[in-house]
Write a protein that holds these residues in place. Structure first.
Motif, PDB file in Angstrom:
ATOM      1  N   LEU A 148       0.824  -1.212   0.000  1.00 36.95           N
ATOM      2  CA  LEU A 148       0.000   0.000   0.000  1.00 36.95           C
ATOM      3  C   LEU A 148       0.860   1.265   0.000  1.00 36.95           C
ATOM      4  CD1 LEU A 148      -2.918   1.103   0.185  1.00 36.95           C
ATOM      5  CD2 LEU A 148      -2.697   1.011   2.673  1.00 36.95           C
ATOM      6  N   SER A 149       2.019   1.223   0.687  1.00 38.07           N
ATOM      7  CA  SER A 149       2.882   2.410   0.790  1.00 38.07           C
ATOM      8  C   SER A 149       3.515   2.780  -0.547  1.00 38.07           C
ATOM      9  CB  SER A 149       3.983   2.170   1.828  1.00 38.07           C
ATOM     10  OG  SER A 149       4.761   1.044   1.475  1.00 38.07           O
ATOM     11  N   ASN A 150       3.503   1.863  -1.535  1.00 37.01           N
ATOM     12  CA  ASN A 150       4.042   2.181  -2.858  1.00 37.01           C
ATOM     13  C   ASN A 150       3.109   3.083  -3.661  1.00 37.01           C
ATOM     14  OD1 ASN A 150       6.054   0.495  -2.097  1.00 37.01           O
ATOM     15  ND2 ASN A 150       5.727  -1.045  -3.689  1.00 37.01           N
ATOM     16  N   VAL A 151       1.835   3.132  -3.263  1.00 42.06           N
ATOM     17  CA  VAL A 151       0.828   3.884  -4.026  1.00 42.06           C
ATOM     18  C   VAL A 151       0.392   5.142  -3.282  1.00 42.06           C
ATOM     19  CG1 VAL A 151      -1.425   3.768  -5.176  1.00 42.06           C
ATOM     20  CG2 VAL A 151       0.029   1.741  -5.075  1.00 42.06           C
ATOM     21  N   VAL A 152       0.141   5.018  -1.968  1.00 41.32           N
ATOM     22  CA  VAL A 152      -0.327   6.170  -1.188  1.00 41.32           C
ATOM     23  C   VAL A 152       0.865   6.828  -0.497  1.00 41.32           C
ATOM     24  CG1 VAL A 152      -2.587   5.123  -0.813  1.00 41.32           C
ATOM     25  CG2 VAL A 152      -0.798   4.808   0.886  1.00 41.32           C
ATOM     26  N   SER A 153       0.754   8.112  -0.258  1.00 38.02           N
ATOM     27  CA  SER A 153       1.858   8.849   0.374  1.00 38.02           C
ATOM     28  C   SER A 153       1.843   8.708   1.890  1.00 38.02           C
ATOM     29  CB  SER A 153       1.784  10.329  -0.009  1.00 38.02           C
ATOM     30  OG  SER A 153       0.537  10.875   0.377  1.00 38.02           O
TER      31      SER A 153
ATOM     32  N   SER B 200      -1.357   6.334   7.065  1.00 37.39           N
ATOM     33  CA  SER B 200      -2.264   6.638   8.174  1.00 37.39           C
ATOM     34  C   SER B 200      -3.327   7.660   7.772  1.00 37.39           C
ATOM     35  CB  SER B 200      -1.484   7.158   9.383  1.00 37.39           C
ATOM     36  OG  SER B 200      -0.815   8.363   9.060  1.00 37.39           O
ATOM     37  N   GLY B 201      -3.400   7.992   6.492  1.00 39.32           N
ATOM     38  CA  GLY B 201      -4.397   8.938   6.004  1.00 39.32           C
ATOM     39  C   GLY B 201      -5.789   8.321   5.978  1.00 39.32           C
ATOM     40  N   LEU B 202      -6.785   9.144   5.636  1.00 40.44           N
ATOM     41  CA  LEU B 202      -8.181   8.708   5.675  1.00 40.44           C
ATOM     42  C   LEU B 202      -8.436   7.559   4.710  1.00 40.44           C
ATOM     43  CD1 LEU B 202     -11.038   9.146   6.752  1.00 40.44           C
ATOM     44  CD2 LEU B 202     -11.393  10.861   4.955  1.00 40.44           C
TER      45      LEU B 202
ATOM     46  N   ASN C 167     -15.747  -1.104  -5.056  1.00 40.75           N
ATOM     47  CA  ASN C 167     -15.652  -0.893  -3.597  1.00 40.75           C
ATOM     48  C   ASN C 167     -14.499   0.056  -3.242  1.00 40.75           C
ATOM     49  OD1 ASN C 167     -17.798  -2.565  -3.135  1.00 40.75           O
ATOM     50  ND2 ASN C 167     -16.552  -4.368  -2.656  1.00 40.75           N
ATOM     51  N   LEU C 168     -13.390  -0.044  -3.981  1.00 36.05           N
ATOM     52  CA  LEU C 168     -12.256   0.836  -3.706  1.00 36.05           C
ATOM     53  C   LEU C 168     -12.617   2.298  -3.936  1.00 36.05           C
ATOM     54  CD1 LEU C 168      -9.114  -1.050  -5.129  1.00 36.05           C
ATOM     55  CD2 LEU C 168      -9.543  -0.381  -2.775  1.00 36.05           C
ATOM     56  N   ARG C 169     -13.481   2.554  -4.925  1.00 41.31           N
ATOM     57  CA  ARG C 169     -13.876   3.945  -5.207  1.00 41.31           C
ATOM     58  C   ARG C 169     -14.604   4.570  -4.022  1.00 41.31           C
ATOM     59  NH1 ARG C 169     -14.810   1.591 -10.324  1.00 41.31           N
ATOM     60  NH2 ARG C 169     -13.367   2.414 -11.903  1.00 41.31           N
ATOM     61  N   GLU C 170     -15.262   3.742  -3.219  1.00 42.26           N
ATOM     62  CA  GLU C 170     -15.959   4.259  -2.044  1.00 42.26           C
ATOM     63  C   GLU C 170     -14.983   4.594  -0.906  1.00 42.26           C
ATOM     64  OE1 GLU C 170     -18.895   1.477  -0.835  1.00 42.26           O
ATOM     65  OE2 GLU C 170     -19.937   1.443  -2.775  1.00 42.26           O
ATOM     66  N   PHE C 171     -13.815   3.922  -0.914  1.00 38.60           N
ATOM     67  CA  PHE C 171     -12.860   4.110   0.167  1.00 38.60           C
ATOM     68  C   PHE C 171     -11.907   5.284  -0.069  1.00 38.60           C
ATOM     69  CE2 PHE C 171     -13.250  -0.733   0.697  1.00 38.60           C
ATOM     70  CZ  PHE C 171     -14.359  -0.575   1.517  1.00 38.60           C
ATOM     71  N   VAL C 172     -11.549   5.521  -1.325  1.00 33.44           N
ATOM     72  CA  VAL C 172     -10.483   6.484  -1.619  1.00 33.44           C
ATOM     73  C   VAL C 172     -11.052   7.884  -1.857  1.00 33.44           C
ATOM     74  CG1 VAL C 172      -9.010   4.698  -2.579  1.00 33.44           C
ATOM     75  CG2 VAL C 172     -10.481   6.015  -4.108  1.00 33.44           C
TER      76      VAL C 172
ATOM     77  N   HIS D 280      -8.412   8.351  -6.819  1.00 33.68           N
ATOM     78  CA  HIS D 280      -9.377   7.769  -7.760  1.00 33.68           C
ATOM     79  C   HIS D 280      -8.690   7.389  -9.074  1.00 33.68           C
ATOM     80  CE1 HIS D 280     -13.209   8.057  -5.681  1.00 33.68           C
ATOM     81  NE2 HIS D 280     -12.843   9.245  -5.209  1.00 33.68           N
ATOM     82  N   LYS D 281      -7.623   8.126  -9.421  1.00 35.57           N
ATOM     83  CA  LYS D 281      -6.907   7.819 -10.659  1.00 35.57           C
ATOM     84  C   LYS D 281      -5.970   6.628 -10.499  1.00 35.57           C
ATOM     85  CE  LYS D 281      -6.897  12.697 -12.025  1.00 35.57           C
ATOM     86  NZ  LYS D 281      -6.035  13.878 -12.348  1.00 35.57           N
ATOM     87  N   LYS D 282      -5.770   6.186  -9.244  1.00 34.94           N
ATOM     88  CA  LYS D 282      -4.801   5.111  -8.981  1.00 34.94           C
ATOM     89  C   LYS D 282      -5.479   3.795  -8.589  1.00 34.94           C
ATOM     90  CE  LYS D 282      -1.189   8.308  -7.416  1.00 34.94           C
ATOM     91  NZ  LYS D 282      -0.259   8.639  -6.314  1.00 34.94           N
ATOM     92  N   ILE D 283      -6.756   3.638  -8.952  1.00 35.13           N
ATOM     93  CA  ILE D 283      -7.475   2.403  -8.590  1.00 35.13           C
ATOM     94  C   ILE D 283      -6.770   1.151  -9.113  1.00 35.13           C
ATOM     95  CG2 ILE D 283      -9.639   1.130  -8.863  1.00 35.13           C
ATOM     96  CD1 ILE D 283      -9.937   3.424  -6.955  1.00 35.13           C
ATOM     97  N   PRO D 284      -6.321   1.106 -10.405  1.00 32.67           N
ATOM     98  CA  PRO D 284      -5.608  -0.095 -10.881  1.00 32.67           C
ATOM     99  C   PRO D 284      -4.327  -0.373 -10.086  1.00 32.67           C
ATOM    100  CG  PRO D 284      -6.305   1.273 -12.727  1.00 32.67           C
ATOM    101  CD  PRO D 284      -6.530   2.083 -11.494  1.00 32.67           C
ATOM    102  N   ASP D 285      -3.580   0.700  -9.761  1.00 30.40           N
ATOM    103  CA  ASP D 285      -2.356   0.514  -8.973  1.00 30.40           C
ATOM    104  C   ASP D 285      -2.679   0.019  -7.564  1.00 30.40           C
ATOM    105  OD1 ASP D 285      -0.843   1.426 -11.087  1.00 30.40           O
ATOM    106  OD2 ASP D 285      -0.870   3.521 -10.406  1.00 30.40           O
ATOM    107  N   LEU D 286      -3.765   0.529  -6.988  1.00 27.57           N
ATOM    108  CA  LEU D 286      -4.172   0.067  -5.657  1.00 27.57           C
ATOM    109  C   LEU D 286      -4.529  -1.411  -5.669  1.00 27.57           C
ATOM    110  CD1 LEU D 286      -6.350   2.995  -4.221  1.00 27.57           C
ATOM    111  CD2 LEU D 286      -4.295   2.031  -3.190  1.00 27.57           C
ATOM    112  N   GLN D 287      -5.247  -1.831  -6.699  1.00 23.80           N
ATOM    113  CA  GLN D 287      -5.604  -3.265  -6.786  1.00 23.80           C
ATOM    114  C   GLN D 287      -4.365  -4.134  -6.848  1.00 23.80           C
ATOM    115  OE1 GLN D 287      -8.712  -3.515 -10.005  1.00 23.80           O
ATOM    116  NE2 GLN D 287      -9.597  -4.905  -8.494  1.00 23.80           N
ATOM    117  N   GLU D 288      -3.376  -3.674  -7.635  1.00 23.50           N
ATOM    118  CA  GLU D 288      -2.130  -4.431  -7.750  1.00 23.50           C
ATOM    119  C   GLU D 288      -1.383  -4.454  -6.415  1.00 23.50           C
ATOM    120  OE1 GLU D 288       0.571  -6.806  -9.652  1.00 23.50           O
ATOM    121  OE2 GLU D 288      -1.324  -6.048 -10.451  1.00 23.50           O
ATOM    122  N   ALA D 289      -1.393  -3.322  -5.698  1.00 28.34           N
ATOM    123  CA  ALA D 289      -0.676  -3.224  -4.419  1.00 28.34           C
ATOM    124  C   ALA D 289      -1.340  -4.068  -3.338  1.00 28.34           C
ATOM    125  CB  ALA D 289      -0.604  -1.760  -3.975  1.00 28.34           C
ATOM    126  N   LEU D 290      -2.661  -4.252  -3.433  1.00 23.70           N
ATOM    127  CA  LEU D 290      -3.392  -4.983  -2.401  1.00 23.70           C
ATOM    128  C   LEU D 290      -3.492  -6.478  -2.701  1.00 23.70           C
ATOM    129  CD1 LEU D 290      -6.283  -2.410  -1.832  1.00 23.70           C
ATOM    130  CD2 LEU D 290      -4.287  -2.786  -0.400  1.00 23.70           C
TER     131      LEU D 290
END
Length: 409
Positions: free
Chosen positions: A160-165, A168-170, A189-194, A199-209
């Motif tokens: 997760l730390s590879n995608v988000v800065s 501990s953010g929201l 479901n990810l769109r509801e969380f971020v 929102h532009k990094k949904i594919p990267d988030l899926q890969e990171a998770l």
């Protein structure tokens, strides 16, 4: 040698007891000494105070041993002039180290004024210092828990730390909570969380998770998060206590906030470390040396050895460096120009220390003269450096026998 304190006392401080040696000077320059041992219980420390009063002793020197000197200082503060000595500067001769000898040696040094005293701020500043240092400790603990959380995710192949800065953010907290609850993390479901740009990094988030949390790591992360939120609550309470303590010093806080890079919390920490009375420091250079933002003198046989900065105040120096890093981002400021000038020759780290030193010198004079920070600006600094180079070149030419005259156009 001159005798500055005819009647004085040296106290060797330990956890369970203190050894006090009273030095009483005679008219012929000799002295007699009396050594007593007292426990560190309050009643026995009061007996120590009465023992000193019976000899009319007002001048006391003692070593700053851990936190153990503070109970002794609390009892003697009102009746004695206390010099708190750094043990490094009052070491006895090798082979003669016993508790009575240490206290006697300390008393003999103090009799001639040879014990350099440590800075002890007034009581209200000391109380504020305790709170700001506790806040620093809590902040460090919170950072450790953040790192611990990130490590737990990493060992489970969740990057997760590879995608988000900020893990501990929201958005990150919502994603981690969903992972702990075993929820489906599909793109919808990810769109509801971020939030925001994520929102532009949904594919990267899926890969990171694309990993799997074990039961062991789930239990560990829950404990980490619980502790993290507890620390946040403690920090909020400590912040309120600090605000209450700094009410009488709002004028000095506002002065500090006129310096680029210094905000409220940094101003509170700086105030708690140096106090408001600059007369306790001989000069701005003395303050910088005490804080550890000036080079040391280390010269022997005409050769300069290491001139690295000293240890200094381990709470003041880091906050000054943080403020310096923030201040140099203001491109039009004097501090930014100073940073660029030093960084081009000596590198980033030494440049930040140089800027921190400039800030501390400014604080010294601001508190001494009760005036806000006056930014000379980037252009003025460049002109000042140009003038210095010009004078240096003229001086070098004159030393070679040339006569230099300025041509006015």
């Amino acid at each position: 040698m001159n005798i500055l304190y005819p009647i004085c006392c040296g106290i060797d401080v330990h956890k369970k007891f203190v050894v006090a040696t009273l030095i009483n000077s005679n008219s012929d320059g000799t002295f007699t000494d009396h050594t007593e041992t007292f426990s560190t219980m309050t009643n026995d420390l009061i007996r120590l105070k009465q023992w000193l009063e019976s000899f009319n002793c007002k001048d006391v020197a003692m070593e700053s041993t851990g936190k153990y000197w503070i109970p002794v200082f609390n009892i003697l503060e009102d009746s004695c002039n206390i010099t708190l000595a750094n043990p490094r500067f009052v070491k006895n001769m090798p082979g003669k180290k016993t508790d009575p000898n240490d206290s006697r040696w300390l008393g003999k040094l103090h009799r001639h004024g040879l014990v350099p005293g440590s800075f002890i701020p007034p009581k209200d500043i000391r109380q504020l210092r305790e709170l700001t240092r506790y806040r620093t400790k809590l902040t460090n603990m919170r950072s450790s828990e953040k790192n611990r959380l990130q490590n737990s995710l990493t060992v489970c192949n969740i990057m997760l730390s590879n995608v988000v800065s900020d893990t501990s953010g929201l958005s990150s907290r919502k994603i981690i909570e969903a992972l702990l609850n075993g929820e489906d993390l599909s793109p919808d479901n990810l769109r509801e969380f971020v939030h925001g740009k994520l929102h532009k990094k949904i594919p990267d988030l899926q890969e990171a998770l694309n990993g799997k949390l074990t039961e062991h790591q789930i239990s560990k992360i829950k404990v980490i998060l619980e502790h993290f939120f507890q620390i946040n609550e403690c920090l909020a309470e400590v912040d309120l206590l600090i605000l209450e303590k700094t009410k009488p010093y709002q004028y000095y806080i506002s002065l500090l906030e006129t310096i680029p890079g210094i905000k409220q919390k940094a101003a509170q920490t700086i105030l708690s470390e140096i106090g408001t009375d600059m007369s306790v420091f001989f000069s701005d250079q003395h303050l910088c040396s005490w804080a550890g933002v000036s080079p040391r003198n280390n010269q022997s046989a005409g050769k300069k050895k290491s001139t690295k900065i000293g240890e200094g105040d381990s709470y003041l120096k880091p906050i000054l460096c943080q403020c310096a890093n923030a201040a140099v981002k203001s491109k039009s400021s004097f501090l930014c120009a100073k940073y660029k000038s030093v960084a081009s020759r000596r590198g980033h780290k030494k440049a930040i220390i140089a800027v921190a030193r400039v800030m501390l010198v400014a604080i010294y004079h601001m508190f001494k003269n009760n005036e806000p920070f006056k930014d000379m600006g980037h252009d003025n600094y460049s002109k000042m450096i140009s003038d210095q180079k010009q004078r240096a070149m003229v001086k070098e030419l004159e030393s070679l026998g040339y006569k230099v005259e300025k041509v006015v156009k």
